[in-house]
Design a protein around this motif. Structure first.
Motif, short mmCIF file in Angstrom:
data_model
loop_
_atom_site.label_atom_id
_atom_site.label_comp_id
_atom_site.label_asym_id
_atom_site.label_seq_id
_atom_site.Cartn_x
_atom_site.Cartn_y
_atom_site.Cartn_z
N ARG A 140 -75.18 -2.31 -2.42
CA ARG A 140 -75.75 -3.52 -1.79
C ARG A 140 -77.26 -3.58 -2.02
O ARG A 140 -77.80 -4.59 -2.46
CB ARG A 140 -75.44 -3.46 -0.29
N ASP A 141 -77.93 -2.47 -1.77
CA ASP A 141 -79.39 -2.48 -1.89
C ASP A 141 -79.86 -2.61 -3.34
O ASP A 141 -80.89 -3.21 -3.60
CB ASP A 141 -79.99 -1.24 -1.21
N ASP A 153 -79.72 6.84 -0.34
CA ASP A 153 -78.58 7.32 0.44
C ASP A 153 -77.36 7.18 -0.45
O ASP A 153 -76.80 6.10 -0.57
CB ASP A 153 -78.44 6.35 1.62
N ARG A 163 -61.41 -0.33 3.80
CA ARG A 163 -61.63 0.20 5.15
C ARG A 163 -63.07 0.01 5.61
O ARG A 163 -63.44 0.44 6.68
CB ARG A 163 -61.29 1.69 5.18
N ASN A 189 -70.99 -4.58 2.03
CA ASN A 189 -70.99 -3.11 2.03
C ASN A 189 -69.75 -2.54 1.38
O ASN A 189 -69.50 -1.34 1.48
CB ASN A 189 -71.06 -2.59 3.47
N ARG A 241 -68.90 -2.07 14.77
CA ARG A 241 -69.26 -2.98 13.67
C ARG A 241 -70.01 -4.21 14.17
O ARG A 241 -70.69 -4.88 13.41
CB ARG A 241 -68.00 -3.40 12.90
N ARG A 300 -73.45 -3.31 13.85
CA ARG A 300 -73.79 -3.26 12.43
C ARG A 300 -73.98 -4.67 11.86
O ARG A 300 -74.91 -4.91 11.10
CB ARG A 300 -72.72 -2.49 11.64
N ARG A 359 -77.23 -5.92 12.99
CA ARG A 359 -78.31 -5.18 12.34
C ARG A 359 -78.56 -5.67 10.91
O ARG A 359 -79.69 -5.95 10.53
CB ARG A 359 -77.93 -3.70 12.33
N PHE A 360 -77.48 -5.81 10.15
CA PHE A 360 -77.66 -6.25 8.76
C PHE A 360 -78.11 -7.70 8.72
O PHE A 360 -78.95 -8.07 7.91
CB PHE A 360 -76.37 -6.06 7.95
N ARG A 391 -81.77 -7.63 9.60
CA ARG A 391 -82.60 -6.91 8.62
C ARG A 391 -82.84 -7.76 7.39
O ARG A 391 -83.94 -7.82 6.87
CB ARG A 391 -81.91 -5.60 8.22
N ARG A 440 -70.84 6.60 20.59
CA ARG A 440 -70.93 5.79 19.36
C ARG A 440 -71.82 4.57 19.61
O ARG A 440 -72.57 4.14 18.74
CB ARG A 440 -69.54 5.35 18.90
P1 ATP Z 1 -78.07 1.58 6.06
O1 ATP Z 1 -78.95 0.97 5.03
O2 ATP Z 1 -78.41 1.16 7.46
O3 ATP Z 1 -77.87 3.05 5.91
P2 ATP Z 1 -75.37 1.43 5.09
O4 ATP Z 1 -74.56 0.25 4.69
O5 ATP Z 1 -75.71 2.40 4.03
O6 ATP Z 1 -76.67 0.86 5.79
P3 ATP Z 1 -74.23 3.61 6.53
O7 ATP Z 1 -74.09 3.73 8.01
O8 ATP Z 1 -75.13 4.52 5.81
O9 ATP Z 1 -74.63 2.10 6.28
O10 ATP Z 1 -72.77 3.66 5.94
C1 ATP Z 1 -72.50 3.71 4.54
C2 ATP Z 1 -71.30 2.83 4.20
O11 ATP Z 1 -70.15 3.25 4.95
C3 ATP Z 1 -71.47 1.36 4.55
O12 ATP Z 1 -72.13 0.66 3.52
C4 ATP Z 1 -70.05 0.90 4.75
O13 ATP Z 1 -69.43 0.67 3.52
C5 ATP Z 1 -69.37 2.13 5.36
N1 ATP Z 1 -69.37 2.08 6.85
C6 ATP Z 1 -70.28 2.63 7.69
N2 ATP Z 1 -69.96 2.43 8.96
C7 ATP Z 1 -68.79 1.74 8.95
C8 ATP Z 1 -67.91 1.24 9.97
N3 ATP Z 1 -68.20 1.37 11.26
N4 ATP Z 1 -66.79 0.61 9.56
C9 ATP Z 1 -66.50 0.47 8.27
N5 ATP Z 1 -67.28 0.90 7.28
C10 ATP Z 1 -68.40 1.53 7.60
#
Ligand code: ATP
Ligand code: MG
Length: 541
Positions: free
Chosen positions: A145-146, A155, A240, A246, A289, A292, A295-296, A299, A328
């Motif tokens: 995504r980023d 990450d 999932r 994401n 979620r 989340r 947040r997204f 952001r 959580r």
């Molecule tokens: P950030 O930039 O905040 O780290 P991120 O998308 O990388 O955002 P992470 O929490 O690092 O978020 O999680 C990595 C990936 O795992 C996400 O991009 C998503 O695909 C998956 N993920 C994380 N949490 C969940 C969740 N609660 N349900 C489903 N998928 C999730």
């Protein structure tokens, strides 16, 4: 099978998905007939529908299986995998080359532009190692995504169609890192020093990590399976995930490095700025979620799509917050407060549900916005000016701001309920006990530097910065400035040894004497070591 069409008198009249069945089971509709809980909105295709139309329909309607009709008769079903296979033919072919039209789907040039070359090289090495083992390896989730957004992200989450622990071990050896394996989940993490030349981003851990997960078992158990099977295993993994943006992957294998795999229209949603779930009961499955999504959305300045927002509201109405493990929720709240502009998601949460899931007394008002801005100001000031630089948990200061209307007993109850970690709990509770008192004391007319020191020294820096954000009187502000810039710098020249030489028996008195010397020095009474010794002598005689 997913997305089974329901047919009545040869005509399609509904669609039954795994989601519908799960919903029905959750609500105990087991005795109801299928028409009670199937999805009524049926999207069908004609047998001559063009590929791009099918693709668009799948993305827009968020359905992964569409029944195809020839006249009025059900002729077959088109799945996402079918569509994907036609779009990304190359990746299914072993040594396929990319055609121009498909270059759009490759993110390797973006990766090259955004990533430090050391990290890009690592990803290439991982891809090559995957080739050697005949695995397929993908980088997935937030990283992809980023990259598409042109933002840095170190990450790295990798999904392999193969044994993620064995693979991780090999990578750890290649990069001279160590492996942490989680056999229960079939995942592993390679931990190593930050690559030379890469500046560690703020908030990142002391060591560089790469996570490896095994895509579904099918591919694992049948290594010789057809590509379709392999692909559907990656798809299961992505399915999932939380939101379309994401749920994308990019291949790391040599012949297809950077090729984007996007089953759910994530790239389109990124372009449009939309946060969209992959299925209807996503928030029932995992209510965190909701945080989340907010947040997204905040952001990136995106918007949660209408249906997704409807599902959020439903989940909240059904009391999903109270059914979620509290720790959580705590983690999600902390992540929210760690965002660059935490007031934005907090305001959006308020719009959706107030902040009642933490405590009914938390109100988010104009004054909260102002306080958050002041906290940010205090933090920036600290980073610019303070003498002693420690790591500051900025999120915790914001939390103190949210909890400020709570009594001591209520604050303790929140800490207990959400199981805040010991160090955090101590600072939160101490602030409730001390901050108001300290601010009042700091606002007094006359105060010696040693008194300022005595008020602030026992507090954490987070609490002191919170007080600074709250301070209205100039005197209080100046005193906090002095504390961080001058008092904290002041050191006395004598030590316990000097006191011993004066014939004092070692014991708790030493600390008291040294503190007294420091206070005297802060107040400007002592200059040289000799002055300090003379002062101690005076104190003990
Ligand atoms: P950030 O930039 O905040 O780290 P991120 O998308 O990388 O955002 P992470 O929490 O690092 O978020 O999680 C990595 C990936 O795992 C996400 O991009 C998503 O695909 C998956 N993920 C994380 N949490 C969940 C969740 N609660 N349900 C489903 N998928 C999730
Ligand atoms: Mg991440």
């Amino acid at each position: 099978m997913k997305g089974a069409p329901v047919v009545k008198k040869k005509k399609s009249f509904g669609r039954l998905t795994g989601t519908d069945i799960r919903k029905a089971m959750k609500n105990r509709y087991c005795h109801a007939s299928v028409k009670g809980y199937m999805s009524i909105e049926v999207v069908t295709l004609k047998s001559d529908t063009l590929l791009h139309v099918i693709q668009r329909t799948m993305f827009e309607k968020a359905v992964g299986r569409l029944p195809v009709f020839k006249g009025t008769r059900l002729a077959g079903i088109v799945t996402r995998t079918d569509v994907l296979k036609s779009v990304h033919r190359d990746i299914f072919r072993k040594h396929g080359t990319l055609r121009k039209k498909q270059m759009r789907f490759n993110i390797s040039s973006k990766m090259k532009r955004i990533l430090p070359k050391e990290i890009l090289k690592m990803l290439h090495v991982i891809g090559l190692d995957a080739n050697r083992r005949r695995y397929r390896a993908f980088v997935v989730g937030g990283f992809v995504r980023d990259m598409l957004l042109g933002k840095k992200n170190f990450d790295i989450d990798i999904v392999v169609e193969g044994d993620a622990i064995r693979f991780g071990k090999g990578i750890a050896d290649l990069f001279r890192g160590s492996l942490v394996a989680y056999p229960k989940f079939g995942t592993s993490t390679v931990v190593m020093d930050w690559p030379k030349g890469v500046r560690r981003p703020e908030g990142a851990g002391a060591r560089f990590k790469i996570d490896f997960a095994t895509a579904r078992k099918e591919s694992y158990e049948k290594p010789a399976a057809l590509p379709t099977v392999l692909f559907s295993s990656l798809k299961d993994d992505l399915q999932r995930r939380d939101f379309t943006i994401n749920a994308m992957a990019a291949s790391l294998n040599k012949e297809s490095f950077g090729q984007l795999i996007d089953f759910f229209g994530g790239e389109k949603d990124l372009e449009k700025g939309v946060i969209r779930v992959l299925h209807d009961v996503s928030f029932i499955d995992d209510p965190t979620r909701i945080f989340r999504a907010v947040r997204f959305e905040q952001r990136f300045g995106f918007h949660i799509d209408r249906y997704t927002e409807g599902h959020i509201k439903n989940a909240i109405r059904e009391g999903m917050f109270s059914r979620t493990q509290h720790h959580r929720i705590r983690d999600e709240l902390i992540l929210m407060l760690k965002e660059e502009e935490p007031i934005k998601p907090i305001l959006r949460m308020k719009e959706l549900h107030e902040m009642r899931f933490i405590h009914r007394k938390i109100l988010v008002r104009k004054s909260t916005e102002i306080l958050f801005a002041k906290i940010k100001g205090a933090f920036r000031w600290y980073r610019r000016s303070a003498f002693k630089k420690r790591h500051i948990d900025l999120w915790l200061i914001y939390l103190l701001g949210l909890l400020e209307r709570l009594s001591l007993a209520e604050t303790k109850a929140v800490c207990e309920k959400f199981a805040f970690r010991r160090g955090d709990r101590m600072r939160i509770i101490s602030s409730r006990k001390n901050c108001r008192k300290a601010l009042k004391a700091l606002s007094r007319k006359l105060l010696r530097p040693s008194e300022v020191y005595n008020i602030l020294e026992p507090l954490s820096f987070e609490e002191t910065l919170f007080i600074r954000a709250k301070a209205k009187k100039k005197a209080a502000l100046l005193r906090i400035t002095d504390f961080f810039t001058a008092h904290n710098k002041t050191k006395i020249k004598i030590s316990g040894k000097d006191i011993m030489r004066l014939g004092v028996k070692p014991g708790p008195l030493y600390r008291k004497l040294l503190a007294k010397v420091l206070h005297k020095k802060l107040d400007g009474g002592l200059k040289t070591k000799k002055d300090e010794l003379e002062y101690v002598k005076k104190l003990i005689h």
